[in-house]
Design a protein around this motif. Structure first.
Motif, PDB file in Angstrom:
ATOM      1  N   UNK A 199      12.288  -4.102   0.355  1.00 21.46           N
ATOM      2  CA  UNK A 199      11.481  -5.126   1.015  1.00 21.46           C
ATOM      3  C   UNK A 199      12.069  -6.515   0.793  1.00 21.46           C
ATOM      4  N   UNK A 200      12.499  -6.801  -0.428  1.00 21.27           N
ATOM      5  CA  UNK A 200      13.091  -8.103  -0.729  1.00 21.27           C
ATOM      6  C   UNK A 200      14.353  -8.361   0.072  1.00 21.27           C
TER       7      UNK A 200
ATOM      8  N   UNK B  26      -3.943 -10.230   8.927  1.00 20.79           N
ATOM      9  CA  UNK B  26      -2.647  -9.591   8.680  1.00 20.79           C
ATOM     10  C   UNK B  26      -1.628 -10.161   9.664  1.00 20.79           C
ATOM     11  N   UNK B  27      -0.565 -10.753   9.130  1.00 17.73           N
ATOM     12  CA  UNK B  27       0.486 -11.335   9.958  1.00 17.73           C
ATOM     13  C   UNK B  27       1.578 -10.327  10.291  1.00 17.73           C
ATOM     14  N   UNK B  28       1.830  -9.398   9.383  1.00 20.40           N
ATOM     15  CA  UNK B  28       2.887  -8.406   9.611  1.00 20.40           C
ATOM     16  C   UNK B  28       2.638  -7.187   8.739  1.00 20.40           C
ATOM     17  N   UNK B  29       3.113  -6.039   9.227  1.00 20.12           N
ATOM     18  CA  UNK B  29       3.117  -4.802   8.454  1.00 20.12           C
ATOM     19  C   UNK B  29       4.539  -4.272   8.481  1.00 20.12           C
ATOM     20  N   UNK B  30       5.097  -4.025   7.301  1.00 18.70           N
ATOM     21  CA  UNK B  30       6.484  -3.591   7.177  1.00 18.70           C
ATOM     22  C   UNK B  30       6.498  -2.260   6.431  1.00 18.70           C
ATOM     23  N   UNK B  31       7.099  -1.246   7.024  1.00 21.99           N
ATOM     24  CA  UNK B  31       7.186   0.065   6.391  1.00 21.99           C
ATOM     25  C   UNK B  31       8.356   0.117   5.423  1.00 21.99           C
ATOM     26  N   UNK B  32       8.113   0.717   4.286  1.00 21.42           N
ATOM     27  CA  UNK B  32       9.149   0.994   3.286  1.00 21.42           C
ATOM     28  C   UNK B  32       9.154   2.508   3.113  1.00 21.42           C
TER      29      UNK B  32
ATOM     30  N   UNK C  32       0.853  -1.185   0.000  1.00 19.89           N
ATOM     31  CA  UNK C  32       0.000   0.000   0.000  1.00 19.89           C
ATOM     32  C   UNK C  32       0.887   1.233   0.000  1.00 19.89           C
ATOM     33  N   UNK C  33       0.807   2.013  -1.043  1.00 17.93           N
ATOM     34  CA  UNK C  33       1.574   3.248  -1.141  1.00 17.93           C
ATOM     35  C   UNK C  33       0.943   4.291  -0.225  1.00 17.93           C
TER      36      UNK C  33
ATOM     37  N   UNK D 284       1.926  -5.424   3.645  1.00 14.99           N
ATOM     38  CA  UNK D 284       1.171  -6.277   4.556  1.00 14.99           C
ATOM     39  C   UNK D 284       1.387  -7.720   4.128  1.00 14.99           C
ATOM     40  N   UNK D 285       1.779  -8.546   5.047  1.00  9.33           N
ATOM     41  CA  UNK D 285       1.835  -9.983   4.784  1.00  9.33           C
ATOM     42  C   UNK D 285       0.561 -10.569   5.375  1.00  9.33           C
ATOM     43  N   UNK D 286      -0.238 -11.181   4.509  1.00  6.90           N
ATOM     44  CA  UNK D 286      -1.537 -11.716   4.910  1.00  6.90           C
ATOM     45  C   UNK D 286      -1.641 -13.179   4.487  1.00  6.90           C
ATOM     46  N   UNK D 287      -2.567 -13.886   5.094  1.00  4.20           N
ATOM     47  CA  UNK D 287      -2.875 -15.239   4.646  1.00  4.20           C
ATOM     48  C   UNK D 287      -3.615 -15.131   3.321  1.00  4.20           C
TER      49      UNK D 287
END
Length: 148
Positions: A140-141, A104-110, A70-71, A94-97
């Motif tokens: 992110x990678x 939502x399993x995780x939220x990572x800011x970029x 999500x930008x 967002x890492x989701x199932x």
């Protein structure tokens, strides 16, 4: 969202469309369509390709988990010959199932993913932003690979 001094994307698009149409009828309408279409045709593939290269992960429709990017901020940058500003985006991954995207399993800011277009492509907003999405995919990678 849409550049310095423009608090919303819709305001930015409306203003730029009017500016371009004033210079050349129809040019703003074409620009506005590209602004929207570039997300799927340019940004998403660029982000995905670099993310896969940097993380070593493969994207698959059968994956147990899905990444939703999500930008949250977009600076499209500019080039006026004597000065240029690269495109830049911030976002949240967002890492989701895959089977239950509301889990939502995780939220990572970029942050501060900058496009670094030089020698010809810096005139095109889509090209500048594509490079910013490549930078976001790379960040992110790389982060994902370091955590595995």
């Amino acid at each position: 969202m849409g550049g310095k001094g423009h608090p919303s994307e819709s305001e930015y698009v409306t203003k730029k469309t009017a500016e371009y149409n004033k210079k050349e009828p129809g040019k703003g309408d074409t620009w506005a369509k590209e602004w929207k279409d570039d997300r799927e045709s340019l940004y998403q593939p660029a982000f995905t390709k670099i993310f896969q290269q940097m993380s070593g992960l493969e994207m698959s429709a059968k994956s147990k988990y899905t990444i939703i990017f999500k930008t949250t901020f977009t600076e499209p940058g500019f080039n006026i010959m004597v000065h240029q500003e690269p495109a830049q985006i911030n976002g949240q991954a967002w890492i989701v199932e895959s089977a239950n995207k509301s889990h939502v399993l995780a939220k990572i800011n970029v942050t501060k993913a900058r496009g670094r277009s030089f020698w010809g492509n810096e005139w095109n907003t889509g090209e500048r932003l594509t490079e910013a999405y490549e930078a976001a995919g790379s960040q992110l990678g790389y982060w994902m690979k370091s955590k595995m």
